[in-house]
Design an enzyme around this catalytic site. Structure first.
Site, PDB file in Angstrom:
ATOM      1  N   GLY A   1       6.061   0.984   2.838  1.00 54.34           N
ATOM      2  CA  GLY A   1       5.367   1.548   4.012  1.00 54.34           C
ATOM      3  C   GLY A   1       4.915   0.539   5.053  1.00 54.34           C
ATOM      4  O   GLY A   1       5.275   0.661   6.226  1.00 54.34           O
TER       5      GLY A   1
ATOM      6  N   ASN B   1       1.151   1.169  -0.270  1.00 50.34           N
ATOM      7  CA  ASN B   1      -0.203   1.346  -0.800  1.00 50.34           C
ATOM      8  C   ASN B   1      -0.454   0.349  -1.916  1.00 50.34           C
ATOM      9  O   ASN B   1      -1.453  -0.339  -1.950  1.00 50.34           O
ATOM     10  CB  ASN B   1      -0.356   2.761  -1.344  1.00 50.34           C
ATOM     11  N   GLY B   2       0.502   0.331  -2.858  1.00 50.41           N
ATOM     12  CA  GLY B   2       0.536  -0.732  -3.850  1.00 50.41           C
ATOM     13  C   GLY B   2       1.394  -1.834  -3.251  1.00 50.41           C
ATOM     14  O   GLY B   2       2.258  -1.549  -2.411  1.00 50.41           O
TER      15      GLY B   2
ATOM     16  N   HIS C   1       7.282  -2.483  -9.540  1.00 49.15           N
ATOM     17  CA  HIS C   1       8.144  -2.301  -8.355  1.00 49.15           C
ATOM     18  C   HIS C   1       9.514  -2.946  -8.567  1.00 49.15           C
ATOM     19  O   HIS C   1      10.210  -3.258  -7.594  1.00 49.15           O
ATOM     20  CB  HIS C   1       7.536  -2.947  -7.084  1.00 49.15           C
TER      21      HIS C   1
ATOM     22  N   ASN D   1      10.754  11.768 -11.025  1.00 49.85           N
ATOM     23  CA  ASN D   1       9.620  10.852 -11.136  1.00 49.85           C
ATOM     24  C   ASN D   1       8.396  11.700 -11.461  1.00 49.85           C
ATOM     25  O   ASN D   1       7.868  12.400 -10.605  1.00 49.85           O
ATOM     26  CB  ASN D   1       9.450  10.124  -9.800  1.00 49.85           C
TER      27      ASN D   1
ATOM     28  N   HIS E   1       7.188  -6.222  -1.197  1.00 49.73           N
ATOM     29  CA  HIS E   1       7.088  -4.756  -1.233  1.00 49.73           C
ATOM     30  C   HIS E   1       5.635  -4.441  -0.920  1.00 49.73           C
ATOM     31  O   HIS E   1       4.758  -4.559  -1.772  1.00 49.73           O
ATOM     32  CB  HIS E   1       7.481  -4.243  -2.627  1.00 49.73           C
TER      33      HIS E   1
ATOM     34  N   GLU F   1      14.119   3.492  -4.032  1.00 46.02           N
ATOM     35  CA  GLU F   1      14.045   3.428  -5.489  1.00 46.02           C
ATOM     36  C   GLU F   1      14.825   4.568  -6.136  1.00 46.02           C
ATOM     37  O   GLU F   1      15.433   4.400  -7.193  1.00 46.02           O
ATOM     38  CB  GLU F   1      12.567   3.455  -5.928  1.00 46.02           C
TER      39      GLU F   1
ATOM     40  N   ARG G   1      12.354   7.922 -13.706  1.00 51.53           N
ATOM     41  CA  ARG G   1      11.579   6.706 -13.458  1.00 51.53           C
ATOM     42  C   ARG G   1      10.547   6.581 -14.577  1.00 51.53           C
ATOM     43  O   ARG G   1       9.799   7.521 -14.854  1.00 51.53           O
ATOM     44  CB  ARG G   1      10.860   6.819 -12.125  1.00 51.53           C
TER      45      ARG G   1
ATOM     46  N   GLY H   1       5.551  -2.874   5.050  1.00 55.46           N
ATOM     47  CA  GLY H   1       6.620  -3.839   5.321  1.00 55.46           C
ATOM     48  C   GLY H   1       7.694  -3.297   6.247  1.00 55.46           C
ATOM     49  O   GLY H   1       8.246  -4.016   7.079  1.00 55.46           O
ATOM     50  N   GLU H   2       7.979  -1.994   6.115  1.00 52.47           N
ATOM     51  CA  GLU H   2       9.039  -1.400   6.940  1.00 52.47           C
ATOM     52  C   GLU H   2       8.541  -1.008   8.328  1.00 52.47           C
ATOM     53  O   GLU H   2       9.321  -0.927   9.266  1.00 52.47           O
ATOM     54  CB  GLU H   2       9.589  -0.133   6.249  1.00 52.47           C
TER      55      GLU H   2
ATOM     56  N   ARG I   1      -6.763  -1.604  -4.009  1.00 49.42           N
ATOM     57  CA  ARG I   1      -6.844  -2.544  -5.145  1.00 49.42           C
ATOM     58  C   ARG I   1      -7.158  -3.954  -4.660  1.00 49.42           C
ATOM     59  O   ARG I   1      -6.624  -4.377  -3.628  1.00 49.42           O
ATOM     60  CB  ARG I   1      -5.522  -2.557  -5.911  1.00 49.42           C
TER      61      ARG I   1
ATOM     62  N   MET J   1      -3.013   1.036   6.447  1.00 52.30           N
ATOM     63  CA  MET J   1      -2.838  -0.068   7.396  1.00 52.30           C
ATOM     64  C   MET J   1      -2.817   0.415   8.854  1.00 52.30           C
ATOM     65  O   MET J   1      -3.286  -0.276   9.749  1.00 52.30           O
ATOM     66  CB  MET J   1      -1.572  -0.848   7.049  1.00 52.30           C
ATOM     67  N   ARG J   2      -2.296   1.628   9.094  1.00 57.06           N
ATOM     68  CA  ARG J   2      -2.284   2.142  10.475  1.00 57.06           C
ATOM     69  C   ARG J   2      -3.709   2.256  11.015  1.00 57.06           C
ATOM     70  O   ARG J   2      -3.986   1.888  12.155  1.00 57.06           O
ATOM     71  CB  ARG J   2      -1.627   3.527  10.535  1.00 57.06           C
TER      72      ARG J   2
HETATM   73  P1  ADP Z   1       3.240   3.872  -1.847  1.00 56.89           P
HETATM   74  O1  ADP Z   1       2.842   2.558  -2.432  1.00 56.89           O
HETATM   75  O2  ADP Z   1       2.222   4.953  -2.063  1.00 56.89           O
HETATM   76  O3  ADP Z   1       4.667   4.282  -2.110  1.00 56.89           O
HETATM   77  P2  ADP Z   1       4.193   3.502   0.869  1.00 56.89           P
HETATM   78  O4  ADP Z   1       5.218   2.490   0.569  1.00 56.89           O
HETATM   79  O5  ADP Z   1       4.625   4.846   1.316  1.00 56.89           O
HETATM   80  O6  ADP Z   1       3.127   3.642  -0.275  1.00 56.89           O
HETATM   81  O7  ADP Z   1       3.244   2.883   1.989  1.00 56.89           O
HETATM   82  C1  ADP Z   1       2.174   3.633   2.500  1.00 56.89           C
HETATM   83  C2  ADP Z   1       1.421   2.788   3.474  1.00 56.89           C
HETATM   84  O8  ADP Z   1       2.283   2.346   4.536  1.00 56.89           O
HETATM   85  C3  ADP Z   1       0.347   3.582   4.204  1.00 56.89           C
HETATM   86  O9  ADP Z   1      -0.846   3.593   3.497  1.00 56.89           O
HETATM   87  C4  ADP Z   1       0.205   2.825   5.501  1.00 56.89           C
HETATM   88  O10 ADP Z   1      -0.833   1.888   5.339  1.00 56.89           O
HETATM   89  C5  ADP Z   1       1.504   2.067   5.653  1.00 56.89           C
HETATM   90  N1  ADP Z   1       2.182   2.423   6.907  1.00 56.89           N
HETATM   91  C6  ADP Z   1       3.036   3.444   7.144  1.00 56.89           C
HETATM   92  N2  ADP Z   1       3.452   3.442   8.429  1.00 56.89           N
HETATM   93  C7  ADP Z   1       2.844   2.399   9.034  1.00 56.89           C
HETATM   94  C8  ADP Z   1       2.862   1.854  10.365  1.00 56.89           C
HETATM   95  N3  ADP Z   1       3.582   2.407  11.312  1.00 56.89           N
HETATM   96  N4  ADP Z   1       2.118   0.757  10.594  1.00 56.89           N
HETATM   97  C9  ADP Z   1       1.383   0.198   9.631  1.00 56.89           C
HETATM   98  N5  ADP Z   1       1.315   0.657   8.368  1.00 56.89           N
HETATM   99  C10 ADP Z   1       2.043   1.736   8.064  1.00 56.89           C
END
Ligand code: ADP
Length: 401
Positions: free
Chosen positions: A331, A211-212, A180, A7, A208, A385, A91, A333-334, A241, A284-285
């Site tokens: 990030g 960040n995005g 995505h 990637n 999904h 991915e 990718r 969602g999981e 965004r 989000m954290r």
């Molecule tokens: P990208 O779009 O860059 O691939 P990711 O899918 O890795 O991003 O998601 C990153 C985001 O996930 C972080 O900015 C954060 O906001 C969020 N994140 C990660 N862990 C947690 C958590 N435990 N609680 C809430 N949000 C989280």
């Protein structure tokens, strides 16, 4: 059967090497600061310690050369010889209307990827650089391009056209493409396995949210609508965004604030979303933490974020005339128990019943989090991915596992 997934970004490169017999990762890592004298290569071989190396890496060909070198390094490597590599999967962000599936890379394919430079000026040029560099070093290894947009090429015109003068589509291909796609496809295929029901019989919404962020309506296994549009700016509220806004805000703000096209684009892409509303963070954290600490702007950002997701789920349920399963991935969602809880609380009119214990459990990432009586099944499915790209590479290059 070994597949390397690459990637390539403008100044960075990420890689994963898979053993496809059992779909395990043999090594992964990346190169940052390509173009600088102090580029950093990080290599994580499976079962061994992470290695970091600082080197002068001025362009992508050198970055790939260094990656291949460390893959066969006597101490840190995981391969005896580079000849063990059976294929490379790349990718590629934008495949325009040309690609509705992954493809074996040929001269025509490279030309078509170039043809999408205008649609993805930050992504497609470095993606192509990675392809050219890999071809240069390994001319006899099959290379496959996997596009973020391909999965969404099944959208009907009613979803992908904008209500703009037709000439814009004809002349400049202005339309919704969606992104995505590799992730939405991967999680929907996992869902099929977890539910034991063919995707052809399901109405699914996948969120999904990282960040995005994008959300997709998947009916009969096909993307029928998705929230990201011609670019990844449309749709949900993201880290930085804006997602959906009234398009009239753009000329209005440009006039009022005396902004150039570049400045307004930067405002919408880099200074908006969670960060813009909260003034605190795009993460989000940190938003959740600030909200617990009583910060009103963080609370507003969080509430708007949830509200936008809930609105889209409602819209896509209507578009599909029903909903069987909802998936959370990426990030946020999981990992965010609270985001999932708040979204699901607003969906009880659909018969969504969350099981709080399952939602809060962290021991198993991939799981169903709805209660036994929930009409709509809700799942957390970590996206992968890279694995999807590796699988497509095997399929398209017609390799035997
Ligand atoms: P990208 O779009 O860059 O691939 P990711 O899918 O890795 O991003 O998601 C990153 C985001 O996930 C972080 O900015 C954060 O906001 C969020 N994140 C990660 N862990 C947690 C958590 N435990 N609680 C809430 N949000 C989280």
């Amino acid at each position: 059967m070994k597949v390397l997934v690459i990637n390539c970004g403008s100044s960075s490169l990420k890689y994963q090497l898979f053993e496809m017999k059992n779909e395990t990762v043999l090594a992964k890592g990346g190169v940052e600061r390509i173009g600088m004298e102090t580029a950093i290569l990080t290599h994580r071989p499976h079962g061994k310690e992470e290695v970091k190396k600082v080197a002068e890496i001025l362009e992508h060909t050198e970055a790939i050369r260094q990656v291949l070198q460390i893959l066969v390094d006597p101490k840190y490597g995981v391969l005896q010889s580079i000849k063990e590599l059976n294929a490379i999967g790349h990718r590629v962000v934008h495949g325009g209307e040309t690609f509705s599936d992954s493809v074996l890379i040929t001269d025509d394919v490279k030309q078509a990827i170039r043809g999408c430079f205008e649609l993805a000026p930050l992504h497609n040029p470095p993606n192509l650089k990675g392809i050219l560099a890999a071809e240069d070093i390994l001319p006899n290894v099959p290379q496959v391009a996997v596009f973020d947009t391909a999965f969404h090429q099944t959208m009907p015109k009613t979803s992908y056209l904008y209500a703009l003068p037709k000439a814009l589509y004809r002349r400049h291909k202005v339309r919704r493409y969606g992104f995505h796609g590799t992730s939405h496809k991967y999680v929907s295929e996992r869902l099929q396995e977890l539910m034991g029901v063919p995707l052809e019989e399901l109405k699914v919404i996948s969120c999904h949210i990282g960040n995005g962020a994008s959300i997709t309506a998947i009916k009969n296994g096909k993307s029928m609508d998705t929230s990201m549009g011609m670019t990844p700016l449309e749709g949900l509220i993201m880290g930085t965004r804006s997602g959906d806004i009234d398009p009239a805000i753009v000329p209005f703000t440009m006039a009022k604030e005396d902004l150039t096209i570049g400045e307004v684009s930067s405002m919408l892409n880099k200074h908006s979303g969670l960060y813009g509303i909260s003034g605190i963070s795009s993460d989000m954290r940190e938003i959740e933490q600030a909200m617990f600490d009583g910060n009103e702007r963080a609370k507003l950002a969080f509430d708007m974020y949830i509200y936008r997701i809930v609105k889209y789920v409602g819209a896509y349920t209507a578009a599909m005339n029903g909903l069987d399963a909802l998936i959370f991935t990426a990030g946020v969602g999981e990992n965010s128990v609270l985001v999932r809880k708040k979204v699901c609380e607003s969906l009880n009119y659909l018969g969504v019943e969350l099981d709080d214990e399952k939602n809060g459990a962290h021991d198993k990432k991939e799981r169903m989090i709805s209660g036994d009586n929930s009409k709509v099944k809700v799942f957390v499915i970590p996206t992968n991915e890279e694995l999807m790209i590796a699988r497509d590479t095997v399929r398209i290059a017609k390799l035997k596992k």
